[in-house]
Design an enzyme around this catalytic site. Structure first.
Site, mmCIF file in Angstrom:
data_model
loop_
_atom_site.group_PDB
_atom_site.id
_atom_site.type_symbol
_atom_site.label_atom_id
_atom_site.label_comp_id
_atom_site.label_asym_id
_atom_site.label_seq_id
_atom_site.Cartn_x
_atom_site.Cartn_y
_atom_site.Cartn_z
ATOM 1 C CB ILE A 170 -10.482 16.890 -1.661
ATOM 2 C CG1 ILE A 170 -11.646 17.876 -1.522
ATOM 3 C CG2 ILE A 170 -10.442 16.025 -0.409
ATOM 4 C CD1 ILE A 170 -12.785 17.582 -2.433
ATOM 5 C CD GLU A 228 -10.651 29.281 2.169
ATOM 6 O OE1 GLU A 228 -10.952 30.309 2.810
ATOM 7 O OE2 GLU A 228 -10.894 29.123 0.960
ATOM 8 N N PRO A 229 -7.238 28.499 6.467
ATOM 9 C CG PRO A 229 -5.169 29.534 6.186
ATOM 10 C CD PRO A 229 -6.343 29.023 5.411
ATOM 11 N N GLY A 281 -13.081 26.083 8.710
ATOM 12 C CA GLY A 281 -13.104 24.630 8.554
ATOM 13 C C GLY A 281 -14.533 24.130 8.563
ATOM 14 C CB ILE A 307 -4.476 19.895 1.810
ATOM 15 C CG1 ILE A 307 -5.218 21.243 1.909
ATOM 16 C CG2 ILE A 307 -4.959 19.078 0.604
ATOM 17 C CD1 ILE A 307 -6.689 21.163 2.343
ATOM 18 C CD GLU A 365 -16.525 13.302 1.070
ATOM 19 O OE1 GLU A 365 -16.725 13.700 -0.077
ATOM 20 O OE2 GLU A 365 -16.390 14.071 2.040
ATOM 21 C CD GLU A 398 -17.553 18.993 18.996
ATOM 22 O OE1 GLU A 398 -16.851 19.004 17.967
ATOM 23 O OE2 GLU A 398 -17.222 18.339 20.006
HETATM 24 C C1 LIG Z 1 -4.924 15.415 9.911
HETATM 25 C C2 LIG Z 1 -5.953 16.237 9.209
HETATM 26 C C3 LIG Z 1 -6.225 16.005 7.881
HETATM 27 C C4 LIG Z 1 -7.156 16.805 7.205
HETATM 28 N N1 LIG Z 1 -7.351 16.613 5.857
HETATM 29 C C5 LIG Z 1 -8.103 17.518 5.176
HETATM 30 C C6 LIG Z 1 -8.183 17.446 3.741
HETATM 31 O O1 LIG Z 1 -7.621 16.550 3.102
HETATM 32 N N2 LIG Z 1 -8.903 18.403 3.089
HETATM 33 C C7 LIG Z 1 -9.542 19.421 3.761
HETATM 34 O O2 LIG Z 1 -10.160 20.246 3.110
HETATM 35 N N3 LIG Z 1 -9.502 19.486 5.113
HETATM 36 C C8 LIG Z 1 -8.792 18.581 5.845
HETATM 37 N N4 LIG Z 1 -8.717 18.667 7.206
HETATM 38 C C9 LIG Z 1 -9.444 19.741 7.897
HETATM 39 C C10 LIG Z 1 -10.613 19.269 8.740
HETATM 40 O O3 LIG Z 1 -11.662 18.819 7.931
HETATM 41 C C11 LIG Z 1 -11.002 20.419 9.670
HETATM 42 O O4 LIG Z 1 -9.955 20.561 10.624
HETATM 43 C C12 LIG Z 1 -12.330 20.196 10.363
HETATM 44 O O5 LIG Z 1 -13.404 20.263 9.452
HETATM 45 C C13 LIG Z 1 -12.588 21.236 11.489
HETATM 46 O O6 LIG Z 1 -12.368 22.537 11.046
HETATM 47 P P1 LIG Z 1 -11.408 23.522 11.864
HETATM 48 O O7 LIG Z 1 -10.145 22.807 12.135
HETATM 49 O O8 LIG Z 1 -11.325 24.812 11.149
HETATM 50 O O9 LIG Z 1 -12.151 23.722 13.265
HETATM 51 P P2 LIG Z 1 -13.265 24.830 13.576
HETATM 52 O O10 LIG Z 1 -14.309 24.799 12.543
HETATM 53 O O11 LIG Z 1 -12.585 26.116 13.869
HETATM 54 O O12 LIG Z 1 -13.871 24.241 14.948
HETATM 55 C C14 LIG Z 1 -13.241 24.434 16.245
HETATM 56 C C15 LIG Z 1 -14.184 23.805 17.281
HETATM 57 O O13 LIG Z 1 -15.447 24.477 17.253
HETATM 58 C C16 LIG Z 1 -16.490 23.542 17.068
HETATM 59 N N5 LIG Z 1 -17.566 24.109 16.249
HETATM 60 C C17 LIG Z 1 -17.480 24.736 15.055
HETATM 61 N N6 LIG Z 1 -18.700 25.052 14.606
HETATM 62 C C18 LIG Z 1 -19.591 24.607 15.526
HETATM 63 C C19 LIG Z 1 -21.021 24.628 15.644
HETATM 64 N N7 LIG Z 1 -21.792 25.137 14.674
HETATM 65 N N8 LIG Z 1 -21.585 24.073 16.737
HETATM 66 C C20 LIG Z 1 -20.825 23.523 17.722
HETATM 67 N N9 LIG Z 1 -19.481 23.479 17.669
HETATM 68 C C21 LIG Z 1 -18.867 24.007 16.589
HETATM 69 C C22 LIG Z 1 -15.837 22.355 16.347
HETATM 70 O O14 LIG Z 1 -16.591 21.175 16.527
HETATM 71 C C23 LIG Z 1 -14.485 22.324 17.027
HETATM 72 O O15 LIG Z 1 -14.583 21.631 18.232
HETATM 73 C C24 LIG Z 1 -7.842 17.841 7.904
HETATM 74 C C25 LIG Z 1 -7.587 18.047 9.270
HETATM 75 C C26 LIG Z 1 -6.655 17.275 9.917
HETATM 76 C C27 LIG Z 1 -6.396 17.560 11.371
#
Ligand SMILES: Cc1cc2nc3c(=O)[nH]c(=O)nc-3n(C[C@H](O)[C@H](O)[C@H](O)COP(=O)(O)OP(=O)(O)OC[C@H]3O[C@@H](n4cnc5c(N)ncnc54)[C@H](O)[C@@H]3O)c2cc1C
Length: 383
Positions: free
Chosen positions: A124, A128-129, A132, A158, A245, A370
């Site tokens: 799934i 995106e870069p 998240g 992913i 999930e 968070e």
């Molecule tokens: C090993 C691994 C497997 C994964 N597998 C998948 C997959 O199969 N499919 C997929 O789509 N994604 C996948 N992900 C992505 C994952 O779901 C995201 O990394 C996650 O949702 C966080 O997004 P981000 O990395 O962009 O962090 P960001 O959203 O940039 O967050 C950075 C920090 O800011 C904090 N933050 C952000 N918004 C807020 C807010 N409103 N209030 C307080 N704090 C906040 C976060 O909690 C975090 O501490 C995977 C990630 C990893 C590491």
């Protein structure tokens, strides 16, 4: 200690444990070196009925409830086969489940049976870069041109990304200024679709046998009939599945915590210092007692969440609490267990070392801690 005590589930648990002992544990280190699980593992799991088992029999599943898939991930995590647990959960409870919930009979027939037998692997793609947590602001676009959707954009992190044959992709089909949630849709993209490609697997802190990678869509032409459900409803669909999930992630954390507890109990009972068992020091006893308490409390809450889910209740908030609590608790518990192992806990050949590395991500994916607090706070505050 068991996740569920029902006789039928315990019988199923026995079958899973035998498979893990014979086929997973001995091979896991070599999968970690390769950075991916071989396809044969998926086929073996499919043959044993361990994939997509909540799907209806007419689509290749076993028609079982979600406790049966939970027990697979719990036992794999407990044994330290975390990458396998994550891969299977993404495949069965996320990808196949989206197709099942929002797909037509024809779409289900086309994709789910091949996923249930392990011939095709699911993923799934939401993250995106640049986006998240703030999923509504994705920029991958899908435009209807004639009888095809043309996708452009990039996804990252992913799980199963390198092996996946069937990918549920979240893309924007409409610019809806001020209401970013409204213009999002879900598509099924098959690996051989022109314009689709995957990048190299990331080097990660843990989950070394998981093929986590980037996906690219460059004028990727997807047949019109690969849209899941209605255009513009994608965000609502994503929210509908989140409860189960996140509960699945809480279960995985409990599996890791139980694995850590059991291995530490054994280690500290065997190892001696100052002529005494490590387990006999007051600090060790109190730590182990706290762990047992946390495991008991965690299982009771998770069992309650499953009961409510099976009764058809909305578990969005309780599953967020379960994920938040279990991921934070297991992280602390595993750290304490590693400390009780002394220097051996830092060595790769000890289960506790792998659990430590693999557990860290539980507080990040599926919604960060968070974001879980945001969900819970929203349910108790009016603004
Ligand atoms: C090993 C691994 C497997 C994964 N597998 C998948 C997959 O199969 N499919 C997929 O789509 N994604 C996948 N992900 C992505 C994952 O779901 C995201 O990394 C996650 O949702 C966080 O997004 P981000 O990395 O962009 O962090 P960001 O959203 O940039 O967050 C950075 C920090 O800011 C904090 N933050 C952000 N918004 C807020 C807010 N409103 N209030 C307080 N704090 C906040 C976060 O909690 C975090 O501490 C995977 C990630 C990893 C590491």
């Amino acid at each position: 200690m068991n996740l569920f005590e029902d006789d039928q589930i315990l019988e199923f648990q026995d079958t899973i444990d035998k498979w893990i002992t014979n086929s997973v544990t001995p091979n896991h280190p070599s999968w970690e070196k390769q950075g991916i699980m071989p396809r044969q593992v998926w086929c073996e799991a499919g043959e044993l009925g361990l994939l997509c088992l909540t799907q209806e029999e007419k689509y290749g599943g076993l028609g079982l409830d979600f406790r049966y898939s939970a027990i697979i991930y719990h036992q794999l995590m407990k044994a330290g086969a975390s990458a396998t647990a994550v891969g299977f959960a993404v495949h069965s409870d996320l990808t196949a489940n989206y197709i099942n919930h929002f797909g037509t009979h024809e779409q289900k027939l086309k994709w789910i049976p091949d996923m249930a037998c392990g011939k095709k692997i699911g993923a799934i793609a939401m993250t995106e870069p640049a986006v998240g947590s703030d999923l509504a602001n994705i920029s991958t676009k899908a435009e209807l041109v004639g009888d095809q959707w043309v996708l452009n954009g990039q996804k990252t992190f992913i799980s199963n990304g390198m092996s996946a044959d069937i990918i549920v992709v979240v893309a924007r089909t409409e610019a809806t200024p001020g209401k970013p949630h409204a213009g999002i849709s879900l598509f099924v993209v098959e690996r051989d679709t022109p314009g689709f490609s995957s990048g190299n697997c990331f080097n990660k802190l843990g989950l070394k046998a998981q093929d986590t990678c980037e996906l690219f869509f460059e004028n990727c032409k997807v047949p019109k009939e690969n849209l899941l459900g209605k255009a513009g409803e994608g965000f609502v669909y994503l929210m509908k599945n989140l409860g189960i999930e996140r509960l699945g992630i809480a279960v995985m954390c409990m599996g890791q915590a139980l694995g850590a507890f059991e291995t530490t109990l054994k280690y500290t009972s065997e190892r001696k210092a100052f002529g005494r068992q490590i387990a006999s020091f007051q600090n060790s006893k109190y730590k182990l007692a706290e762990m047992k308490m946390n495991l008991d409390v965690g299982y009771a809450y998770i069992q309650k969440c499953y009961r409510e889910f099976l009764e058809g209740k909305d578990i969005t908030v309780s599953a967020s609490s379960a994920k938040l609590w279990a991921s934070e608790m297991s992280s602390k518990l595993i750290d304490d267990c590693l400390q009780l192992h002394g220097g051996y806990g830092y060595m790769d050949e000890y289960l506790i070392s792998r659990l430590y590395r693999d557990n860290r991500v539980q507080r990040i994916y599926g919604g960060t801690s968070e974001i879980m607090k945001e969900v819970i706070a929203k349910s108790i505050l009016s603004n």
